[in-house]
Design an enzyme around this catalytic site. Sequence first.
Site, PDB file in Angstrom:
ATOM      1  N   HIS A  25       0.886  -1.198   0.000  1.00 27.56           N
ATOM      2  CA  HIS A  25       0.000   0.000   0.000  1.00 27.56           C
ATOM      3  C   HIS A  25       0.909   1.231   0.000  1.00 27.56           C
ATOM      4  O   HIS A  25       1.480   1.584   1.025  1.00 27.56           O
ATOM      5  CB  HIS A  25      -0.900  -0.003   1.239  1.00 27.56           C
ATOM      6  N   HIS A  36       1.604   5.319  -1.699  1.00 26.11           N
ATOM      7  CA  HIS A  36       1.216   6.501  -2.484  1.00 26.11           C
ATOM      8  C   HIS A  36       2.468   7.079  -3.128  1.00 26.11           C
ATOM      9  O   HIS A  36       3.372   7.542  -2.431  1.00 26.11           O
ATOM     10  CB  HIS A  36       0.560   7.550  -1.592  1.00 26.11           C
ATOM     11  N   LYS A  42      -9.251  -0.329  -5.745  1.00 26.59           N
ATOM     12  CA  LYS A  42      -9.288   0.338  -4.438  1.00 26.59           C
ATOM     13  C   LYS A  42     -10.643   0.978  -4.208  1.00 26.59           C
ATOM     14  O   LYS A  42     -11.132   1.746  -5.044  1.00 26.59           O
ATOM     15  CB  LYS A  42      -8.193   1.419  -4.382  1.00 26.59           C
ATOM     16  N   HIS A  96     -10.501   0.988   1.906  1.00 26.56           N
ATOM     17  CA  HIS A  96     -10.298   2.002   2.950  1.00 26.56           C
ATOM     18  C   HIS A  96     -11.508   1.895   3.872  1.00 26.56           C
ATOM     19  O   HIS A  96     -12.613   2.297   3.507  1.00 26.56           O
ATOM     20  CB  HIS A  96     -10.191   3.407   2.346  1.00 26.56           C
ATOM     21  N   HIS A 119      -4.668  -0.704   5.908  1.00 31.84           N
ATOM     22  CA  HIS A 119      -4.204   0.047   7.089  1.00 31.84           C
ATOM     23  C   HIS A 119      -5.146  -0.075   8.279  1.00 31.84           C
ATOM     24  O   HIS A 119      -5.722   0.915   8.720  1.00 31.84           O
ATOM     25  CB  HIS A 119      -3.918   1.517   6.753  1.00 31.84           C
ATOM     26  N   ASP A 152       1.388   2.620   3.512  1.00 31.08           N
ATOM     27  CA  ASP A 152       0.570   3.831   3.337  1.00 31.08           C
ATOM     28  C   ASP A 152       1.450   5.079   3.387  1.00 31.08           C
ATOM     29  O   ASP A 152       0.987   6.148   3.788  1.00 31.08           O
ATOM     30  CB  ASP A 152      -0.551   3.905   4.384  1.00 31.08           C
TER      31      ASP A 152
END
Length: 346
Positions: free
Chosen positions: A14, A16, A100, A137, A175, A248
């Site tokens: 995960h 970004h 996602k 999420h 997460h 994350d």
Amino acid sequence: MSQTLTLRRPDDMHLHLRDGAMLEAVLPESARHFGRAIVMPNLVPPVVTGAEAAAYRARILAALPEGMAFEPLMTLYLTEATDPKDVAAAAASGLVRAVKLYPAGATTNSQSGVRDFDKVRGVLETMAEIGLPLCVHGEVTDPAVDIFDREAVFIDRVLDPVRRATPGLRVVMEHITTAEGVAYARSGGADLGATITTHHLVINRNHILVGGIKPHYYCLPVAKREIHRLALREAATSGEARFFLGTDSAPHADPLKENACGCAGCFTATNTLSILAHVFEEDGALDRLEAFTSLNGAAFYGLDPNPGRITLTKGAAVAYPAKIDTGAGPVTVFDPGVPLHWNVGG
Ligand code: DOR
Ligand code: ZN
């Protein structure tokens, strides 16, 4: 004699990476230690279609410095208008590894996410048929629900009903931050996994709020009480196949975090492995670090572990920058609050 630990090259399930100047600056921070990463699609505009994922993948590979090897594992951003056929084609070609789900309004750039779960039923059914994982999420956005309860409420109100309505759907609870998240992940079979971040193993909500507000510890889902951090530590260090690393790591330029309305995200790519070795050593679980960083996630996604290896050596304090410079402004590196002694070699 110095202590060393050799692991299969890790995967970050995960991550970004952003785009443009920020991508260029943060990509080497991950590629230095990680072989692959599940790349989050919450760009502006989001990565919704297979064609958009292919273009984003090409931009990531173009930003990779000479001599570094790194495989971006692409995801699609689920919207109420997502076409199941496009998802199936992108998965069949091997380009896309997951979809996602952002509940609309839950976090950074989630405005195009899902409000009405009935509208994505067709996509979820297609995904269940082809075995494509849904990365979730897991927070409700109902303003009446306290921010510290949003994960637990999401499990009851959304996640469990969606999973019951879509047998065979493979889900990654992204997460997780609570004991309830850990327990729910354990209630599932091989079709249910959960990522745990580095920072949620280190901080609880006091770190954000005691002695002044600390914007660089603010992320979503927000860190919870100490009992929850301890539950995450127990899960991550258990070696159980369902739990794996998803950092994350989420860079925002400092002015956007040190702000009256600061962005959510902790940037941990730079020192994640040193922090994790510290955490696993503290919990007497160094022998289970490799499962968490390098084996369990790959297995969930049906991948072989990376062929390469990294070696961690315990010694002098690890030197890492407090901030990295990016063409989009400085980005503060997550501060674990203790000196780190596990240095990562090639
Ligand atoms: O803290 C976070 N930052 N949580 C998310 O869900 C999104 C991420 C980001 O993109 O900045
Ligand atoms: Zn994220």
